[in-house]
Design an enzyme around this catalytic site. Structure first.
Site, PDB file in Angstrom:
ATOM      1  N   VAL A 148       3.917  -7.311  -5.248  1.00  0.00           N
ATOM      2  CA  VAL A 148       3.665  -6.672  -3.956  1.00  0.00           C
ATOM      3  C   VAL A 148       4.161  -7.617  -2.876  1.00  0.00           C
ATOM      4  CG1 VAL A 148       1.827  -6.076  -2.313  1.00  0.00           C
ATOM      5  CG2 VAL A 148       1.776  -5.145  -4.617  1.00  0.00           C
ATOM      6  N   CYS A 149       4.707  -7.038  -1.822  1.00  0.00           N
ATOM      7  CA  CYS A 149       5.174  -7.799  -0.668  1.00  0.00           C
ATOM      8  C   CYS A 149       6.238  -8.815  -1.098  1.00  0.00           C
ATOM      9  CB  CYS A 149       3.973  -8.448   0.034  1.00  0.00           C
ATOM     10  SG  CYS A 149       4.284  -8.970   1.734  1.00  0.00           S
ATOM     11  N   THR A 150       6.183 -10.029  -0.579  1.00  0.00           N
ATOM     12  CA  THR A 150       7.209 -11.021  -0.893  1.00  0.00           C
ATOM     13  C   THR A 150       7.063 -11.613  -2.294  1.00  0.00           C
ATOM     14  OG1 THR A 150       5.873 -12.695   0.229  1.00  0.00           O
ATOM     15  CG2 THR A 150       7.615 -11.643   1.520  1.00  0.00           C
ATOM     16  N   THR A 168      10.419  -5.135  -0.910  1.00  0.00           N
ATOM     17  CA  THR A 168       9.563  -6.243  -0.507  1.00  0.00           C
ATOM     18  C   THR A 168       9.076  -5.944   0.912  1.00  0.00           C
ATOM     19  OG1 THR A 168       9.398  -8.670  -0.400  1.00  0.00           O
ATOM     20  CG2 THR A 168      11.422  -7.683   0.449  1.00  0.00           C
ATOM     21  N   GLY A 198       6.045  -2.756  -1.361  1.00  0.00           N
ATOM     22  CA  GLY A 198       6.439  -3.268  -0.052  1.00  0.00           C
ATOM     23  C   GLY A 198       5.363  -4.201   0.501  1.00  0.00           C
TER      24      GLY A 198
END
Length: 273
Positions: A148-150, A168, A198
């Site tokens: 998730v995310c970065t 991302t 994301g």
């Protein structure tokens, strides 16, 4: 007692057992049907989820999907919070968590390998050879390799997104092609066994999607209902496209040094492959 009465009592007992099961939040065991791969009367094998924790990661990146997992998975799924040691780690908002497994004790066979994101802590991980080697090794035998995310940048630095579609946090998407991933601007992206989410709150959507893949849509929908996940934000500012320009530009400026650092870390990771 007549045979009909015995059958009626058995039906009532089964119904009560089902209601008791559905009443538990963290122990919801999904559909009552037997798995087609599990012989009747036998318990299914234990499945393991490894969720990486590390200094400076974003807590909600992990808590969102972990909650979705907990509310929808069968009792034969065990979650591990994994770090190099069992020493406490502090998130980027000051919350301290205690790992439950080290790199050495983390199971080798995983249903899910998961990496949350962050900012400075995540970029440090992109340069951490020990972490990247651990992820590459566990990914070889994981059913799903996820983030998730970065966190996807960490997977990418380990060489795990080469040739895969991925997403991302919106502010870091330009880094993905440097890691030989195909950038996709989406809430979450599935490509074969790679599933990437994301930014931050997308972890809930991501978690429910994985829950549906592992336990069926009804189990995921029950988890969503228990979580009362029905987003109705007070502002339409959750993406660069929906937020006012006066809001977007200061955030972009603030992220710019981190984006530059992440690009450099990505180039360094590629040189190591």
């Amino acid at each position: 007692m007549r045979r009909r009465q015995i059958l009626d009592l058995a039906a009532v007992s089964a119904a009560l057992a089902t209601l008791q099961t559905l009443g538990g939040c963290a122990k919801d065991d999904g559909d009552s049907e037997q798995s087609p791969t599990t012989p009747r009367g036998e318990n299914p094998p234990m499945q393991h989820i490894a969720m990486l924790v590390y200094p400076g990661f974003t807590a909600l990146d992990l808590i969102g999907p972990q909650t979705a997992f907990a509310f929808s998975f069968l009792e034969d799924v065990q979650n591990h919070l994994v770090w190099k040691t069992l020493d406490p780690v502090t998130t980027d908002t000051g919350i301290t968590l205690h790992p439950t497994a080290s790199f050495e004790t983390c199971p080798e066979e995983l249903a899910i390998l998961f990496v949350p994101g962050g900012m400075a802590g995540t970029i440090a991980l992109m340069r951490d050879v020990e972490v990247l080697d651990f992820l590459a090794a566990r990914a070889e035998r994981a059913t799903y390799v996820t983030s998730v995310c970065t966190g996807s940048l960490v997977l990418g630095a380990a060489g795990l997104l080469r040739g895969y579609r991925a997403t991302t946090h919106w502010g870091m998407r330009e880094v993905l092609p440097l890691l030989e991933a195909e950038r996709v601007d989406a809430r979450y992206v599935e490509d074969r066994n790679r599933i990437t989410g994301g930014g931050v709150t997308s972890g809930i959507d991501f978690g429910l999607r994985i829950a549906a893949k592992m336990q069926g849509e009804e189990a995921a929908q029950r988890a969503q209902l228990v979580m009362e996940y029905d987003p109705d934000p007070p502002f339409q500012a959750g993406t660069p496209e929906s937020a006012p320009a006066a809001v977007v530009e200061p955030v972009r400026s603030r992220l710019a040094p981190s984006v530059a650092d992440a690009r450099l870390a990505a180039e360094q990771a590629r040189a190591r492959w």
